[in-house]
Write a protein that holds these residues in place. Structure first.
Motif, PDB file in Angstrom:
ATOM      1  N   GLY A 120       0.791  -1.219   0.000  1.00  0.00           N
ATOM      2  CA  GLY A 120       0.000   0.000   0.000  1.00  0.00           C
ATOM      3  C   GLY A 120       0.822   1.267   0.000  1.00  0.00           C
ATOM      4  O   GLY A 120       0.285   2.363   0.177  1.00  0.00           O
ATOM      5  N   LYS A 121       2.125   1.142  -0.243  1.00  0.00           N
ATOM      6  CA  LYS A 121       3.013   2.311  -0.290  1.00  0.00           C
ATOM      7  C   LYS A 121       3.060   2.853  -1.715  1.00  0.00           C
ATOM      8  O   LYS A 121       4.064   2.752  -2.425  1.00  0.00           O
ATOM      9  N   LEU A 122       1.955   3.460  -2.144  1.00  0.00           N
ATOM     10  CA  LEU A 122       1.823   3.854  -3.537  1.00  0.00           C
ATOM     11  C   LEU A 122       2.775   4.963  -3.944  1.00  0.00           C
ATOM     12  O   LEU A 122       3.125   5.083  -5.120  1.00  0.00           O
ATOM     13  N   ASP A 123       3.213   5.786  -3.001  1.00  0.00           N
ATOM     14  CA  ASP A 123       4.158   6.847  -3.350  1.00  0.00           C
ATOM     15  C   ASP A 123       5.480   6.278  -3.852  1.00  0.00           C
ATOM     16  O   ASP A 123       6.227   6.972  -4.549  1.00  0.00           O
ATOM     17  N   ALA A 124       5.772   5.024  -3.497  1.00  0.00           N
ATOM     18  CA  ALA A 124       7.016   4.398  -3.926  1.00  0.00           C
ATOM     19  C   ALA A 124       6.852   3.601  -5.214  1.00  0.00           C
ATOM     20  O   ALA A 124       7.842   3.115  -5.769  1.00  0.00           O
ATOM     21  N   VAL A 125       5.620   3.487  -5.707  1.00  0.00           N
ATOM     22  CA  VAL A 125       5.355   2.692  -6.911  1.00  0.00           C
ATOM     23  C   VAL A 125       5.393   3.591  -8.141  1.00  0.00           C
ATOM     24  O   VAL A 125       4.703   4.622  -8.172  1.00  0.00           O
ATOM     25  N   PRO A 126       6.184   3.263  -9.165  1.00  0.00           N
ATOM     26  CA  PRO A 126       6.202   4.086 -10.381  1.00  0.00           C
ATOM     27  C   PRO A 126       4.803   4.182 -10.990  1.00  0.00           C
ATOM     28  O   PRO A 126       4.019   3.222 -10.964  1.00  0.00           O
ATOM     29  N   ASP A 127       4.495   5.346 -11.545  1.00  0.00           N
ATOM     30  CA  ASP A 127       3.163   5.595 -12.080  1.00  0.00           C
ATOM     31  C   ASP A 127       2.680   4.538 -13.085  1.00  0.00           C
ATOM     32  O   ASP A 127       1.528   4.104 -13.013  1.00  0.00           O
ATOM     33  N   PRO A 128       3.507   4.093 -14.052  1.00  0.00           N
ATOM     34  CA  PRO A 128       3.010   3.084 -14.999  1.00  0.00           C
ATOM     35  C   PRO A 128       2.597   1.786 -14.302  1.00  0.00           C
ATOM     36  O   PRO A 128       1.653   1.120 -14.737  1.00  0.00           O
ATOM     37  N   TRP A 129       3.283   1.435 -13.221  1.00  0.00           N
ATOM     38  CA  TRP A 129       2.923   0.224 -12.492  1.00  0.00           C
ATOM     39  C   TRP A 129       1.646   0.417 -11.695  1.00  0.00           C
ATOM     40  O   TRP A 129       0.874  -0.550 -11.497  1.00  0.00           O
ATOM     41  N   ILE A 130       1.372   1.631 -11.214  1.00  0.00           N
ATOM     42  CA  ILE A 130       0.107   1.868 -10.516  1.00  0.00           C
ATOM     43  C   ILE A 130      -1.059   1.602 -11.458  1.00  0.00           C
ATOM     44  O   ILE A 130      -2.040   0.948 -11.102  1.00  0.00           O
ATOM     45  N   VAL A 131      -0.956   2.103 -12.681  1.00  0.00           N
ATOM     46  CA  VAL A 131      -2.028   1.874 -13.660  1.00  0.00           C
ATOM     47  C   VAL A 131      -2.170   0.381 -13.940  1.00  0.00           C
ATOM     48  O   VAL A 131      -3.280  -0.164 -13.973  1.00  0.00           O
ATOM     49  N   ALA A 132      -1.041  -0.307 -14.148  1.00  0.00           N
ATOM     50  CA  ALA A 132      -1.083  -1.733 -14.481  1.00  0.00           C
ATOM     51  C   ALA A 132      -1.650  -2.560 -13.327  1.00  0.00           C
ATOM     52  O   ALA A 132      -2.543  -3.400 -13.524  1.00  0.00           O
ATOM     53  N   PHE A 133      -1.131  -2.355 -12.124  1.00  0.00           N
ATOM     54  CA  PHE A 133      -1.591  -3.139 -10.976  1.00  0.00           C
ATOM     55  C   PHE A 133      -3.044  -2.827 -10.631  1.00  0.00           C
ATOM     56  O   PHE A 133      -3.818  -3.722 -10.268  1.00  0.00           O
ATOM     57  N   ALA A 134      -3.422  -1.549 -10.721  1.00  0.00           N
ATOM     58  CA  ALA A 134      -4.800  -1.176 -10.401  1.00  0.00           C
ATOM     59  C   ALA A 134      -5.777  -1.849 -11.350  1.00  0.00           C
ATOM     60  O   ALA A 134      -6.806  -2.390 -10.925  1.00  0.00           O
TER      61      ALA A 134
END
Length: 304
Positions: A120-134
């Motif tokens: 849940g540490k989204l600030d550490a997740v690169p933006d393209p991966w947030i879109v993919a994982f979400a």
């Protein structure tokens, strides 16, 4: 993964505006709290050390995700097979030791992104991966979209940073030749990857593939080889240019390009009825019936 049911499909408006991307988002959308899955975190807690270790641990993570019905497994089905193919070809490269470091470092970018997202540490997740994982945890995308979102984040974002980390010097021409040789390895996997995705996630994907002929295979290979060429160019800038502003611009452009690609894959400018027909085709082995139904609905809309 029920805690992610309301996870926004895209990033929050502030981060997208900062990236120079104008998209429709709900500024009030929030990421729900989530209790990390200890079994998943155990698979990604420690850094990778060997190519065999990368393959074994990612394959174990893929199995756990598939058993849980978690669509993050889709990209791993593709990625573990790519890793195995590179591992089997290591002795054919001009610099096998460099390729080992390359493969392990590349996988570690994925590991950290997955770990931080699961925590849940989204600030550490690169933006393209947030879109993919979400998109994957929502389970609302096509199987092909889940696969391409992961490929986009890993190749169009992680790979340039990997090349910077492992170093493209000395003997840059030899390392570049090895980097480009992986394209031949990937070309030999395209058909097998599609068969695996159809068998594991989307029975009707084989019918979609047959209907498109070789177009989708050519498109998939083109997107990967172009992404890999782009990664080398960015790594060259990050290696050769010592002006801090230029290096920051290269990193910014890397992030914006990969995030924009993710948003395009997640929300392509396609009639939603076509997407619905493709989803039905994936699920039912009935491409013909799905497209017939789509045609009927379009005819009724025109007549109405």
């Amino acid at each position: 993964m029920a805690g992610y049911a309301t996870l926004p499909r895209l990033l929050d408006a502030r981060r997208l505006r900062a990236a120079g991307l104008a998209v429709r988002t709900d500024p009030a959308a929030t990421v729900p709290s989530h209790d990390p899955d200890p079994s998943l975190l155990a698979a990604v807690e420690e850094p990778f050390e060997t190519v065999d270790g990368v393959f074994d641990r990612l394959r174990d993570l893929e199995r756990r995700l598939r058993e849980a019905g978690d669509r993050r497994a889709v990209f791993l089905t593709v990625y573990t097979r790519m890793t195995a193919a590179v591992r089997d070809a290591l002795d054919s490269f001009a610099d096998p030791d460099w390729m080992r470091r390359y493969t392990v470092t590349f996988a570690d970018y994925y590991r950290r992104a997955f770990r931080d997202f699961e925590r849940g540490k989204l600030d550490a997740v690169p933006d393209p991966w947030i879109v993919a994982f979400a998109a994957a945890v929502e389970g609302s995308a096509l199987v092909a979209q889940d696969a391409f979102l992961g490929i986009n984040a890993h190749i169009n974002y992680d790979l340039a940073l990997t090349l910077r980390d492992v170093g493209i010097d000395p003997d840059r021409p030899r390392k570049r030749a090895d980097h480009r040789a992986i394209n031949d390895v990937l070309a030999g996997l395209i058909d097998a990857q599609q068969v695996a995705l159809a068998d594991l996630y989307a029975p009707g994907l084989a019918d979609v593939d047959a209907a498109l002929g070789r177009f989708d295979e050519a498109l998939a290979l083109f997107s990967m080889t172009e992404g890999r060429a782009w990664a080398w160019r960015v790594a060259t800038v990050l290696t050769d240019v010592r002006w801090g502003l230029a290096r920051r611009y290269a990193r910014w452009l890397l992030r914006v390009t990969a995030t924009g690609g993710a948003i395009f894959v997640r929300s392509p400018p396609v009639d939603p009825r076509i997407v619905a027909a493709l989803r039905r085709a994936e699920e039912e082995r009935s491409l013909g019936g799905a497209l017939t139904d789509l045609g009927d609905r379009l005819d009724r809309a025109i007549e109405g």
